[in-house]
Scaffold this motif. Structure first.
Motif, mmCIF file in Angstrom:
data_model
loop_
_atom_site.group_PDB
_atom_site.id
_atom_site.type_symbol
_atom_site.label_atom_id
_atom_site.label_comp_id
_atom_site.label_asym_id
_atom_site.label_seq_id
_atom_site.Cartn_x
_atom_site.Cartn_y
_atom_site.Cartn_z
ATOM 1 N N ARG A 49 0.821 -0.987 0.001
ATOM 2 C CA ARG A 49 0.282 0.019 -0.007
ATOM 3 C C ARG A 49 0.716 1.299 -0.080
ATOM 4 O O ARG A 49 1.999 1.310 0.651
ATOM 5 C CB ARG A 49 -0.873 0.033 1.189
ATOM 6 C CG ARG A 49 -1.885 -1.243 1.210
ATOM 7 C CD ARG A 49 -3.196 -0.749 0.351
ATOM 8 N NE ARG A 49 -3.986 -2.091 0.691
ATOM 9 C CZ ARG A 49 -3.889 -3.164 0.126
ATOM 10 N NH1 ARG A 49 -3.034 -3.644 -0.629
ATOM 11 N NH2 ARG A 49 -5.181 -4.040 0.447
ATOM 12 N N VAL A 54 -3.559 4.537 1.059
ATOM 13 C CA VAL A 54 -4.191 4.579 2.652
ATOM 14 C C VAL A 54 -5.107 5.913 2.787
ATOM 15 O O VAL A 54 -6.098 5.649 3.369
ATOM 16 C CB VAL A 54 -3.189 4.487 3.308
ATOM 17 C CG1 VAL A 54 -3.535 4.495 5.128
ATOM 18 C CG2 VAL A 54 -2.303 3.120 3.348
ATOM 19 N N LEU A 178 -5.315 -3.074 6.737
ATOM 20 C CA LEU A 178 -4.890 -2.004 7.604
ATOM 21 C C LEU A 178 -5.172 -2.751 8.989
ATOM 22 O O LEU A 178 -4.691 -1.841 9.824
ATOM 23 C CB LEU A 178 -5.438 -0.838 7.252
ATOM 24 C CG LEU A 178 -5.320 -0.172 5.913
ATOM 25 C CD1 LEU A 178 -5.801 1.126 5.671
ATOM 26 C CD2 LEU A 178 -3.661 0.014 5.850
#
Length: 441
Positions: A49, A54, A178
């Motif tokens: 990522r 994000v 996440l």
């Protein structure tokens, strides 16, 4: 009491994390092992990522929370209402202001200003100690850590716990990758060995709190690790003589909003209002208008009851200022019946030094001849002022005070009354870390 209970506080069972760390909790050295594993996972996350990806997730979550009826937002707001006793409408308004800024992409603006449009080499692990007074700085710290792809161990109080955990559940709903990046935990202050282990194990430590907490954690952080503190600061308001008295009702309405948001506990909550008043009547009339505005605010957004210690301090302060008023040192403009502890407004026609605020829920309206007199009174707070709101002819309150109060040098936010509690996310002293602090050399 079982072996597990002796080694790990039961409060650690209340946490947000992915199940990937569950095997660590019975271990006496869980904090150092957790940070080690979390840091390794954050390194792998960086390969999958980018900071921009994000950021897109966070902006999408904020956009969803701005839509009516999102259950996780409702859970977050309910947690703040329970934890702080604030009125639901006030909590909803506060969250809405912050979410609009995230949805508008201000986290991207902050990243690009601080680090450029690149994936900076940030530290892999961060230990944050939250103050327990406001939920937004804790949530914003989580957002910064996620964009840095840095593992975050956050020591949260039960007051802010529910709101931050609800935000993380929304993040994981949008991107399950996440989830392992954030662990929230709470443990008793007496269990300092866990705090020391976290300070020693993480590459960086961030502290929100008073001078004593900052000093203790600074001492536990090794000299080769990053350390950043966000201590309590105060905010003030300035009104020049060209503001007409027929404008006082609107001005007082806006000042009262800045006071009641966060129950006057945040760094951006004003506690002193300086009024340029050479005739000796201007400031007193503004104090009366502010008292009326606070009375109306209390009907719409009733304040939570004060704790026992707070109520004692509030009543002692009230009695002291009543004596001062009888001696001509000030006029107490407003007290709710039976000393319920809503808000007090104290008018000071003249002062030799600033009165202390032993508790929140008091505004001191102070008559001054000019900016030089206000600067003299504020001198003990030099370097500790978070924001100033200005009403009247000058464009910059700090310019009115004089050269030594340069707002850029002191990181003072300058705004209009009614906007003190709505800082842009790019303002670094809004209670969140400067991203450059966490970049490896």
């Amino acid at each position: 009491m079982g072996e597990r209970d002796r080694m790990v506080p039961s409060a650690l069972e209340i946490r947000y994390s992915s199940p990937v760390y569950d095997d660590l909790w019975p271990c006496a050295d869980w904090a150092s092992r957790l940070i080690q594993q979390g840091g390794a996972r954050s390194a792998r996350l960086r390969m999958r990522r980018s900071w921009r990806q994000v950021g897109d997730v966070l902006r999408a979550v904020a956009t969803d929370w701005l839509k009516p009826g999102d259950p996780l937002r409702g859970e977050a707001e309910a947690a703040v209402v329970r934890g702080h006793g604030l009125a639901p409408g006030l909590v909803h308004e506060t969250f809405t202001r912050w979410l609009r800024r995230v949805a508008a992409g201000e986290l991207f603006d902050l990243w690009e200003r601080e680090l450029g449009a690149t994936d900076a080499d940030c530290i892999q692990s961060l230990f944050a100690v939250f103050a327990g007074t406001l939920a937004e700085p804790a949530i914003q710290t989580v957002c910064h850590a996620l964009m840095m792809r840095t593992f975050l161990l956050g020591r949260a109080s039960l007051r802010e716990w529910g709101a931050v955990a609800a935000w993380m559940r929304a993040v994981v709903r949008a991107d399950p990758e996440l989830g392992p990046s954030v662990v929230l935990a709470t443990w008793p202050t007496a269990c300092s060995q866990w705090t020391q282990a976290a300070c020693a194990g993480a590459e960086g430590t961030l502290v929100f709190g008073g001078d004593a907490a900052v000093a203790a954690l600074r001492a536990w952080t090794p000299p080769d690790r990053r350390f950043s503190a966000r201590g309590h600061r105060v905010s003030v308001i300035g009104v020049t003589s060209d503001v007409a008295e027929n404008e006082f009702a609107d001005l007082a309405e806006r000042i009262s909003l800045d006071m009641v948001i966060h129950d006057q506990k945040g760094c951006l909550s004003p506690q002193y209002c300086f009024v340029e008043d050479r005739q000796g009547v201007h400031a007193g009339r503004l104090a009366e208008s502010l008292a009326d505005a606070l009375r109306m605010r209390g009907r719409v957004w009733p304040a939570p009851p004060l704790g026992e210690d707070e109520m004692v301090a509030w009543r002692l302060a009230l009695e002291r200022w009543r004596v001062e008023s009888a001696l001509g040192a000030g006029v107490f403009a407003f007290e709710e019946p039976a000393g319920a502890g809503r808000f007090g407004v104290m008018y000071h026609p003249e002062l030799e030094r600033l009165p202390g605020n032993p508790v929140h829920r008091f505004m001191h309206v102070i008559a001054v001849r000019d900016g030089a007199e206000a600067a003299r009174l504020l001198q003990p707070l030099h370097g500790r002022i978070a924001a100033v709101a200005h009403a009247g002819k000058w464009m910059d309150f700090t310019a009115w005070l004089g050269d030594e109060w340069d707002s850029a040098d002191l990181s003072i936010r300058v705004c209009a009354p009614g906007e003190m509690q709505d800082p842009p996310l790019i303002w670094q002293d809004g209670g969140c870390p400067n991203l450059r602090e966490w970049v490896r050399a």
